[in-house]
Motif scaffolding. Structure first.
Motif, PDB file in Angstrom:
ATOM      1  N   PRO A 145       0.802  -1.232   0.000  1.00  0.00           N
ATOM      2  CA  PRO A 145       0.000   0.000   0.000  1.00  0.00           C
ATOM      3  C   PRO A 145       0.827   1.271   0.000  1.00  0.00           C
ATOM      4  O   PRO A 145       0.313   2.338  -0.300  1.00  0.00           O
ATOM      5  CB  PRO A 145      -0.813  -0.131   1.298  1.00  0.00           C
ATOM      6  CG  PRO A 145      -0.006  -1.036   2.169  1.00  0.00           C
ATOM      7  CD  PRO A 145       0.689  -1.987   1.244  1.00  0.00           C
ATOM      8  N   ASN A 146       2.120   1.140   0.317  1.00  0.00           N
ATOM      9  CA  ASN A 146       2.970   2.315   0.410  1.00  0.00           C
ATOM     10  C   ASN A 146       4.330   1.979  -0.185  1.00  0.00           C
ATOM     11  O   ASN A 146       4.954   0.991   0.211  1.00  0.00           O
ATOM     12  CB  ASN A 146       3.132   2.725   1.883  1.00  0.00           C
ATOM     13  CG  ASN A 146       3.830   4.054   2.041  1.00  0.00           C
ATOM     14  OD1 ASN A 146       4.633   4.457   1.188  1.00  0.00           O
ATOM     15  ND2 ASN A 146       3.537   4.750   3.121  1.00  0.00           N
ATOM     16  N   PRO A 147       4.834   2.779  -1.147  1.00  0.00           N
ATOM     17  CA  PRO A 147       6.152   2.498  -1.733  1.00  0.00           C
ATOM     18  C   PRO A 147       7.264   2.431  -0.694  1.00  0.00           C
ATOM     19  O   PRO A 147       8.273   1.756  -0.911  1.00  0.00           O
ATOM     20  CB  PRO A 147       6.360   3.666  -2.701  1.00  0.00           C
ATOM     21  CG  PRO A 147       4.984   4.161  -3.018  1.00  0.00           C
ATOM     22  CD  PRO A 147       4.181   3.945  -1.771  1.00  0.00           C
ATOM     23  N   ALA A 148       7.084   3.100   0.432  1.00  0.00           N
ATOM     24  CA  ALA A 148       8.114   3.092   1.470  1.00  0.00           C
ATOM     25  C   ALA A 148       8.277   1.706   2.087  1.00  0.00           C
ATOM     26  O   ALA A 148       9.289   1.431   2.752  1.00  0.00           O
ATOM     27  CB  ALA A 148       7.777   4.109   2.550  1.00  0.00           C
ATOM     28  N   MET A 149       7.297   0.818   1.889  1.00  0.00           N
ATOM     29  CA  MET A 149       7.378  -0.522   2.454  1.00  0.00           C
ATOM     30  C   MET A 149       8.228  -1.455   1.604  1.00  0.00           C
ATOM     31  O   MET A 149       8.596  -2.543   2.056  1.00  0.00           O
ATOM     32  CB  MET A 149       5.967  -1.111   2.610  1.00  0.00           C
ATOM     33  CG  MET A 149       5.046  -0.265   3.453  1.00  0.00           C
ATOM     34  SD  MET A 149       3.422  -1.030   3.667  1.00  0.00           S
ATOM     35  CE  MET A 149       3.863  -2.346   4.804  1.00  0.00           C
ATOM     36  N   ARG A 150       8.530  -1.080   0.378  1.00  0.00           N
ATOM     37  CA  ARG A 150       9.249  -1.960  -0.529  1.00  0.00           C
ATOM     38  C   ARG A 150      10.642  -2.343   0.001  1.00  0.00           C
ATOM     39  O   ARG A 150      11.015  -3.521  -0.083  1.00  0.00           O
ATOM     40  CB  ARG A 150       9.347  -1.316  -1.910  1.00  0.00           C
ATOM     41  CG  ARG A 150       7.992  -1.128  -2.594  1.00  0.00           C
ATOM     42  CD  ARG A 150       8.125  -0.328  -3.876  1.00  0.00           C
ATOM     43  NE  ARG A 150       8.918  -1.045  -4.846  1.00  0.00           N
ATOM     44  CZ  ARG A 150       8.423  -1.924  -5.708  1.00  0.00           C
ATOM     45  NH1 ARG A 150       7.132  -2.188  -5.734  1.00  0.00           N
ATOM     46  NH2 ARG A 150       9.210  -2.540  -6.567  1.00  0.00           N
ATOM     47  N   PRO A 151      11.438  -1.405   0.523  1.00  0.00           N
ATOM     48  CA  PRO A 151      12.746  -1.819   1.070  1.00  0.00           C
ATOM     49  C   PRO A 151      12.624  -2.828   2.197  1.00  0.00           C
ATOM     50  O   PRO A 151      13.452  -3.738   2.318  1.00  0.00           O
ATOM     51  CB  PRO A 151      13.359  -0.499   1.557  1.00  0.00           C
ATOM     52  CG  PRO A 151      12.675   0.562   0.740  1.00  0.00           C
ATOM     53  CD  PRO A 151      11.279   0.061   0.554  1.00  0.00           C
ATOM     54  N   ARG A 152      11.593  -2.696   3.031  1.00  0.00           N
ATOM     55  CA  ARG A 152      11.415  -3.660   4.120  1.00  0.00           C
ATOM     56  C   ARG A 152      11.087  -5.048   3.583  1.00  0.00           C
ATOM     57  O   ARG A 152      11.584  -6.069   4.066  1.00  0.00           O
ATOM     58  CB  ARG A 152      10.291  -3.190   5.043  1.00  0.00           C
ATOM     59  CG  ARG A 152      10.236  -3.960   6.362  1.00  0.00           C
ATOM     60  CD  ARG A 152       8.839  -3.940   6.947  1.00  0.00           C
ATOM     61  NE  ARG A 152       7.962  -4.880   6.224  1.00  0.00           N
ATOM     62  CZ  ARG A 152       6.651  -4.971   6.423  1.00  0.00           C
ATOM     63  NH1 ARG A 152       6.060  -4.156   7.283  1.00  0.00           N
ATOM     64  NH2 ARG A 152       5.927  -5.844   5.752  1.00  0.00           N
ATOM     65  N   ILE A 153      10.239  -5.092   2.544  1.00  0.00           N
ATOM     66  CA  ILE A 153       9.891  -6.381   1.942  1.00  0.00           C
ATOM     67  C   ILE A 153      11.127  -7.006   1.306  1.00  0.00           C
ATOM     68  O   ILE A 153      11.360  -8.215   1.416  1.00  0.00           O
ATOM     69  CB  ILE A 153       8.765  -6.199   0.911  1.00  0.00           C
ATOM     70  CG1 ILE A 153       7.494  -5.681   1.595  1.00  0.00           C
ATOM     71  CG2 ILE A 153       8.472  -7.509   0.192  1.00  0.00           C
ATOM     72  CD1 ILE A 153       6.392  -5.298   0.629  1.00  0.00           C
ATOM     73  N   ALA A 154      11.926  -6.176   0.625  1.00  0.00           N
ATOM     74  CA  ALA A 154      13.162  -6.689   0.009  1.00  0.00           C
ATOM     75  C   ALA A 154      14.112  -7.238   1.065  1.00  0.00           C
ATOM     76  O   ALA A 154      14.742  -8.292   0.868  1.00  0.00           O
ATOM     77  CB  ALA A 154      13.841  -5.589  -0.794  1.00  0.00           C
TER      78      ALA A 154
END
Length: 479
Positions: A145-154
């Motif tokens: 839901p938020n692009p800022a979450m992508r690094p955490r998922i990676a």
């Protein structure tokens, strides 16, 4: 897990049999009858009660409510999500993951799909199904839901991948090229210092077309201790060429020629072992790796070569911004047809990497490869040097890398039939490429790539005067 607005009317009679799991709601009953309460409530009220039960550590009650919700709607994503959470609290990860998968399937919004995929990933880890967990993490990335979450998922993906004994790598590419066969730029066979002019057949001349390739690598961790691990390796590679109409006509333009696209197909299967040991206290301090591999290849559908290879690699951190990697490799290749003699090769390589102040990376590589054989034309020495520059900051939607290099190959005793090339054959090559990674166009962590490649070789035997311009399209994982 957010839901759509629930139906405000009563859900018929949602019957909750609250035994030991819900003492707070039980009513006094005669001693001869078990404590049972029948409560009618709306779907939203039931969902709220299930959430409270999960928060208070009462998975049995939450599971009963979730199953009741499914009686009202078998495709209710929140009901499946509630059941998955309850089963997880009951330490039933396999059943819980199946329920989370149903929650993902029936979810109506990106937020619902994200939360269901994240839960399925956690449950897969609980069940030690790390490869499946990586798949669910990639699915969750689609609905973040938020692009800022992508690094955490990676970062989560990298951690799960490190736990997984199974490692998969797949590379796909398709490359239109002006010279798919490394053929000559000229139709004539000229040797410097020899007053004889020959004519090259169509197969020896540059043929344009498209090359498609697939490269699958599989690694499985057999043993691991602190700072070291051993992997079993398997690799399968295949490529196929589709010639342009004009190139196919040229290849068949000489008497007796019967050339088809199948004649250029190539396949390789390789298996081996790799052992890596960290040389310092930190993961990035340095390492030593040894690899043993054996394989077989086919060309044009026919058996081509068998090979055995031993490689050693030493990586070290020179400073906070500089690294050095040294490698040595010994290989023996045996031709299947028996006419060509085996080739034994020794290779050495060194790469110095440096990270500059803005985060970009500069690498300088030097390589030397010496080949020996009883076949005089296979004896050679090749020296290569190239410089690579990787930009860390994208330009628009893409991140760029540049490579520029040169190579010299010497064949000291080369002959064409009974004609010996004076001074031996010498090939001088210059090459360069631009790699473009479209990181903002990714799908589930996979992004398209575009590589522009140019190469030109000059030789004292015109058969090996060659040039190539190629564009390669591929897919690469961002983590």
């Amino acid at each position: 897990m957010p839901t759509k607005p629930g139906r405000r009317g009563l859900a018929g009679a949602l019957i909750l049999s609250l035994l030991a799991g819900a003492p707070a709601l039980a009513q006094t009953s005669p001693p001869a009858a078990p404590p049972v309460a029948e409560v009618s409530m709306s779907l939203d009220q039931a969902r709220g009660l299930a959430a409270t039960a999960l928060q208070q550590g009462n998975p049995a009650l939450a599971l009963q409510i979730g199953q009741g919700l499914l009686q009202a709607n078998a495709k209710d994503p929140l009901a499946h999500f509630i059941i998955a959470q309850a089963l997880r609290q009951q330490d039933r990860p396999q059943e819980a993951r199946q329920a989370a998968a149903l929650a993902y399937r029936y979810a109506d919004t990106d937020v619902q799909k994200f939360e269901a995929a994240q839960l399925a990933a956690r449950l897969s880890v609980d069940a030690s199904q790390f490869t499946r967990a990586q798949l669910w993490l990639r699915r969750s990335l689609l609905h973040a839901p938020n692009p800022a979450m992508r690094p955490r998922i990676a970062q989560d993906f990298r951690q799960v991948r490190a736990m997984d004994p199974l490692e998969l790598r797949l590379r796909l590419s398709i490359a239109p090229s002006s010279n798919v066969n490394n053929g000559s730029d000229s139709p004539y066979a000229l040797i410097d210092g020899v007053p004889v002019i020959g004519l090259l057949d169509g197969l020896s001349q540059a043929l344009s077309g498209v090359t498609g390739a697939a490269d699958l690598g599989v690694g499985y961790r057999l043993h691991a201790i602190k700072g070291a691990e051993t992997q079993a390796l398997l690799r399968a590679y295949g490529s196929r060429v589709w010639l342009d109409d004009s190139a196919l006509a040229l290849a068949n333009s000489f008497p007796g020629a019967d050339v088809s696209n199948d004649d250029f197909s190539f396949a390789l299967v390789e298996t081996g072992l790799r052992h890596v040991r960290r040389t310092g206290a930190d993961a990035d301090t340095g390492f030593v790796a040894a690899e043993l591999a054996a394989g077989r290849s086919w060309y044009g559908g026919d058996p081509y070569q068998r090979h055995l290879r031993l490689g050693l690699t030493r990586g070290m951190k020179l400073s906070d911004s500089a690294t050095l990697t040294l490698g040595a490799e010994a290989e023996r290749r045996v031709f299947e047809d028996g006419f060509n003699q085996p080739i034994e090769t020794l290779g050495l390589q060194a790469t110095l990497g440096y990270r500059i102040a803005n985060g970009d990376r500069l690498s300088l590589s030097l390589a030397l490869r010496d080949s020996d054989s009883d076949s005089r034309n296979a004896v050679s020495t090749r020296s290569t040097a190239y410089l690579r520059y990787d930009m860390v900051r994208p330009i628009g939607p893409a991140r760029l890398s540049f490579t520029l290099g040169a190579a010299e190959t010497l064949y000291p005793d080369y002959a064409v039939g009974f004609i010996v090339v004076p001074g031996g054959r010498q090939d001088d090559t210059v090459f360069g490429s631009v790699d473009i990674l479209f990181q903002d166009l990714d799908y589930a962590g996979f992004a398209p790539t575009l590589t522009l490649r140019a190469q030109k070789t000059r030789s004292n035997f015109s058969r090996f005067d060659a040039s190539e311009l190629a564009v390669s399209f591929g897919i690469r994982s961002l983590f």
